[in-house]
Design an enzyme around this catalytic site. Structure first.
Site, PDB file in Angstrom:
ATOM      1  N   SER A 139       1.037  -0.889  -0.034  1.00 14.59           N
ATOM      2  CA  SER A 139      -0.082  -0.144   0.147  1.00 14.59           C
ATOM      3  C   SER A 139       1.096   1.159  -0.006  1.00 14.59           C
ATOM      4  O   SER A 139       2.111   1.154   0.320  1.00 14.59           O
ATOM      5  CB  SER A 139      -0.753   0.118   1.235  1.00 14.59           C
ATOM      6  OG  SER A 139      -1.337   1.345   1.585  1.00 14.59           O
ATOM      7  N   TYR A 152      -2.091  -0.577  10.745  1.00 13.19           N
ATOM      8  CA  TYR A 152      -2.210  -0.943   9.342  1.00 13.19           C
ATOM      9  C   TYR A 152      -1.080  -0.467   8.579  1.00 13.19           C
ATOM     10  O   TYR A 152      -0.383  -1.369   7.842  1.00 13.19           O
ATOM     11  CB  TYR A 152      -3.590  -0.122   8.604  1.00 13.19           C
ATOM     12  CG  TYR A 152      -3.726  -0.521   7.159  1.00 13.19           C
ATOM     13  CD1 TYR A 152      -4.163  -1.677   6.875  1.00 13.19           C
ATOM     14  CD2 TYR A 152      -3.228   0.338   6.352  1.00 13.19           C
ATOM     15  CE1 TYR A 152      -4.338  -1.664   5.455  1.00 13.19           C
ATOM     16  CE2 TYR A 152      -3.404   0.277   4.756  1.00 13.19           C
ATOM     17  CZ  TYR A 152      -3.865  -0.953   4.434  1.00 13.19           C
ATOM     18  OH  TYR A 152      -4.118  -1.469   3.256  1.00 13.19           O
ATOM     19  N   LYS A 156       1.832  -3.014   6.810  1.00  9.27           N
ATOM     20  CA  LYS A 156       2.104  -2.773   5.064  1.00  9.27           C
ATOM     21  C   LYS A 156       3.659  -2.618   5.204  1.00  9.27           C
ATOM     22  O   LYS A 156       4.529  -2.893   4.042  1.00  9.27           O
ATOM     23  CB  LYS A 156       1.314  -1.637   4.536  1.00  9.27           C
ATOM     24  CG  LYS A 156      -0.078  -2.135   4.460  1.00  9.27           C
ATOM     25  CD  LYS A 156      -0.452  -3.442   3.584  1.00  9.27           C
ATOM     26  CE  LYS A 156      -1.825  -3.792   3.341  1.00  9.27           C
ATOM     27  NZ  LYS A 156      -2.031  -4.886   2.677  1.00  9.27           N
TER      28      LYS A 156
HETATM   29  N1  LIG Z   1      -8.682  -0.121  -0.795  1.00 10.91           N
HETATM   30  C1  LIG Z   1      -7.461   0.759  -1.018  1.00 10.91           C
HETATM   31  O1  LIG Z   1      -7.461   1.834  -1.206  1.00 10.91           O
HETATM   32  C2  LIG Z   1      -6.152  -0.236  -0.875  1.00 10.91           C
HETATM   33  C3  LIG Z   1      -6.026  -1.584  -0.328  1.00 10.91           C
HETATM   34  N2  LIG Z   1      -5.080  -2.113  -0.116  1.00 10.91           N
HETATM   35  C4  LIG Z   1      -4.831  -3.527   0.132  1.00 10.91           C
HETATM   36  O2  LIG Z   1      -5.378  -4.151  -0.903  1.00 10.91           O
HETATM   37  C5  LIG Z   1      -5.693  -5.559  -0.568  1.00 10.91           C
HETATM   38  C6  LIG Z   1      -7.161  -5.579  -0.867  1.00 10.91           C
HETATM   39  O3  LIG Z   1      -7.924  -4.473  -0.231  1.00 10.91           O
HETATM   40  P1  LIG Z   1      -9.440  -4.184  -0.681  1.00 10.91           P
HETATM   41  O4  LIG Z   1     -10.248  -4.934  -1.924  1.00 10.91           O
HETATM   42  O5  LIG Z   1      -9.751  -2.691  -0.765  1.00 10.91           O
HETATM   43  O6  LIG Z   1     -10.207  -4.842   0.750  1.00 10.91           O
HETATM   44  P2  LIG Z   1     -11.459  -5.377   0.925  1.00 10.91           P
HETATM   45  O7  LIG Z   1     -11.791  -5.359   2.224  1.00 10.91           O
HETATM   46  O8  LIG Z   1     -12.754  -4.579   0.229  1.00 10.91           O
HETATM   47  O9  LIG Z   1     -11.830  -6.885   0.299  1.00 10.91           O
HETATM   48  C7  LIG Z   1     -10.979  -7.793   0.863  1.00 10.91           C
HETATM   49  C8  LIG Z   1     -11.466  -9.034   0.450  1.00 10.91           C
HETATM   50  O10 LIG Z   1     -10.431 -10.122   1.317  1.00 10.91           O
HETATM   51  C9  LIG Z   1     -11.163 -10.858   2.191  1.00 10.91           C
HETATM   52  N3  LIG Z   1     -10.595 -11.351   3.423  1.00 10.91           N
HETATM   53  C10 LIG Z   1     -10.582 -10.643   4.334  1.00 10.91           C
HETATM   54  N4  LIG Z   1      -9.715 -11.344   5.407  1.00 10.91           N
HETATM   55  C11 LIG Z   1      -9.506 -12.543   4.835  1.00 10.91           C
HETATM   56  C12 LIG Z   1      -8.762 -13.464   5.520  1.00 10.91           C
HETATM   57  N5  LIG Z   1      -8.389 -13.730   6.550  1.00 10.91           N
HETATM   58  N6  LIG Z   1      -8.577 -14.718   4.532  1.00 10.91           N
HETATM   59  C13 LIG Z   1      -8.936 -14.610   3.283  1.00 10.91           C
HETATM   60  N7  LIG Z   1      -9.634 -13.611   2.761  1.00 10.91           N
HETATM   61  C14 LIG Z   1     -10.048 -12.290   3.591  1.00 10.91           C
HETATM   62  C15 LIG Z   1     -12.327 -10.210   2.336  1.00 10.91           C
HETATM   63  O11 LIG Z   1     -13.524 -11.320   2.574  1.00 10.91           O
HETATM   64  C16 LIG Z   1     -12.726  -9.466   0.962  1.00 10.91           C
HETATM   65  O12 LIG Z   1     -13.231 -10.012  -0.100  1.00 10.91           O
HETATM   66  C17 LIG Z   1      -5.552  -5.420   0.785  1.00 10.91           C
HETATM   67  O13 LIG Z   1      -4.459  -6.132   1.521  1.00 10.91           O
HETATM   68  C18 LIG Z   1      -5.336  -3.784   1.388  1.00 10.91           C
HETATM   69  O14 LIG Z   1      -4.550  -3.570   2.455  1.00 10.91           O
HETATM   70  C19 LIG Z   1      -3.972  -1.316  -0.229  1.00 10.91           C
HETATM   71  C20 LIG Z   1      -3.902  -0.045  -0.754  1.00 10.91           C
HETATM   72  C21 LIG Z   1      -5.108   0.850  -0.857  1.00 10.91           C
HETATM   73  C1  LIG Z   2      -5.168   4.290   3.547  1.00 13.46           C
HETATM   74  C2  LIG Z   2      -4.308   3.436   2.698  1.00 13.46           C
HETATM   75  O1  LIG Z   2      -3.361   3.578   2.213  1.00 13.46           O
HETATM   76  C3  LIG Z   2      -4.935   2.181   2.510  1.00 13.46           C
HETATM   77  C4  LIG Z   2      -6.109   1.500   2.890  1.00 13.46           C
HETATM   78  O2  LIG Z   2      -4.317   1.135   1.960  1.00 13.46           O
END
Ligand SMILES: NC(=O)C1=CN([C@@H]2O[C@H](COP(=O)(O)OP(=O)(O)OC[C@H]3O[C@@H](n4cnc5c(N)ncnc54)[C@H](O)[C@@H]3O)[C@@H](O)[C@H]2O)C=CC1
Ligand SMILES: CC(=O)C(C)=O
Length: 258
Positions: A139, A152, A156
């Site tokens: 991230s 968080y 990361k």
């Molecule tokens: N949304 C954003 O702005 C950003 C997201 N990220 C990273 O990208 C990745 C995906 O983020 P999003 O799609 O936004 O998150 P989200 O919360 O929208 O979706 C995450 C998915 O992972 C699944 N999940 C959660 N815990 C789990 C576990 N223990 N085992 C298996 N599956 C699990 C959830 O059920 C969900 O389907 C994460 O690692 C997040 O930290 C990084 C930077 C920015």
């Molecule tokens: C705030 C941020 O940088 C995330 C959700 O990765």
């Protein structure tokens, strides 16, 4: 034969976007998520669009689940080529209120999950005697540390460090390890972060305003969508990235400059 990828946390959000892009690239994809109902629904939707996919429910923080998803991928498709450690969770807490449960929960999923997924995938690549690609969700918070997001951000930063260290150890097997670092993407994760930031703001913020404030500095003038992240992962998963390893690449529309 077309290549095979596992994407964790791919029932929704960025993980689903990554899975859809890899399917477009010709991959057979194993979707993996802790939310079994949503996982089954996503797998059915993708199958109806003609994708060659299976779903394997599991929790990335459990080492055995990560070895199980690799086993199922090989059972279904005969090989593994790419493993995307995408699953991750957020936590929004004033620093003085961070407790043991939050630290353990976030690190168990965001950090331990990446380590276990990397181990499971690498062992399969070594057994196959093929090259392999491991791609981790970092991230902008792995490069910059944010108020209210200390746990968080630390998780990361740890992902970035494990990306570096594992890439050095695994290079001799022709396994590359890289990370994608998204910025502000409109997924359920940011809906939760926004809600929590509003809750902690003592009335200073309304719903949507934390997201707007974070997005305001993006040079390209728009928030991120899953396709933006899918495009970077598509490149990192391709042969074109064969000579890139140990990198944590930012895709944020111009927000954090490193
Ligand atoms: N949304 C954003 O702005 C950003 C997201 N990220 C990273 O990208 C990745 C995906 O983020 P999003 O799609 O936004 O998150 P989200 O919360 O929208 O979706 C995450 C998915 O992972 C699944 N999940 C959660 N815990 C789990 C576990 N223990 N085992 C298996 N599956 C699990 C959830 O059920 C969900 O389907 C994460 O690692 C997040 O930290 C990084 C930077 C920015
Ligand atoms: C705030 C941020 O940088 C995330 C959700 O990765």
């Amino acid at each position: 034969m077309s290549k095979v990828a596992v994407v964790t946390g791919s029932a929704s959000g960025l993980g689903r976007g990554i899975a859809e892009q890899l399917i477009q690239d010709g991959f057979r994809v194993v979707l993996h998520d802790i939310n079994e109902v949503l996982l089954n629904q996503t797998v059915e939707e993708l199958k109806q669009q003609g994708a060659d996919v299976i779903g394997v429910p599991g929790d990335v923080s459990k080492r055995a689940d990560q070895f199980y998803v690799v086993e199922k991928a090989v059972e279904a498709f005969g090989q593994l080529d790419v493993f995307v450690n995408n699953a991750g969770i957020d936590a929004v807490t004033p620093f003085l209120e961070i407790n043991e449960a939050e630290l353990n929960r976030v690190f168990a999923i965001n950090v331990n999950g990446v380590v276990f997924g990397t181990q499971a995938a690498a062992q399969q690549f070594i057994k196959q005697q093929t090259k392999g690609k491991i791609i981790n969700a970092c991230s902008i918070a792995g490069h910059e540390s944010y108020e209210m997001l200390a746990t968080y951000s630390a998780s990361k930063h740890a992902v970035r460090s494990f990306t570096h260290a594992s890439s050095k150890e695994l290079a001799k097997y022709n396994i590359t390890v890289n990370a994608y670092c998204p910025g502000v993407a409109k997924t359920k994760m940011w809906d939760r972060i926004d809600e929590e930031m509003v809750r902690h703001s003592d009335g200073a913020l309304q719903i949507g305003e934390a997201f707007e404030q974070f997005s305001a500095g993006i040079s390209l003038g728009r928030y991120q969508i899953p396709e933006d992240v899918g495009n970077l992962v598509s490149f990192l998963a391709s042969d074109k990235a064969d000579y890139i390893t140990g990198q944590a690449i930012i895709t944020d529309g111009g927000l954090v400059y490193r």
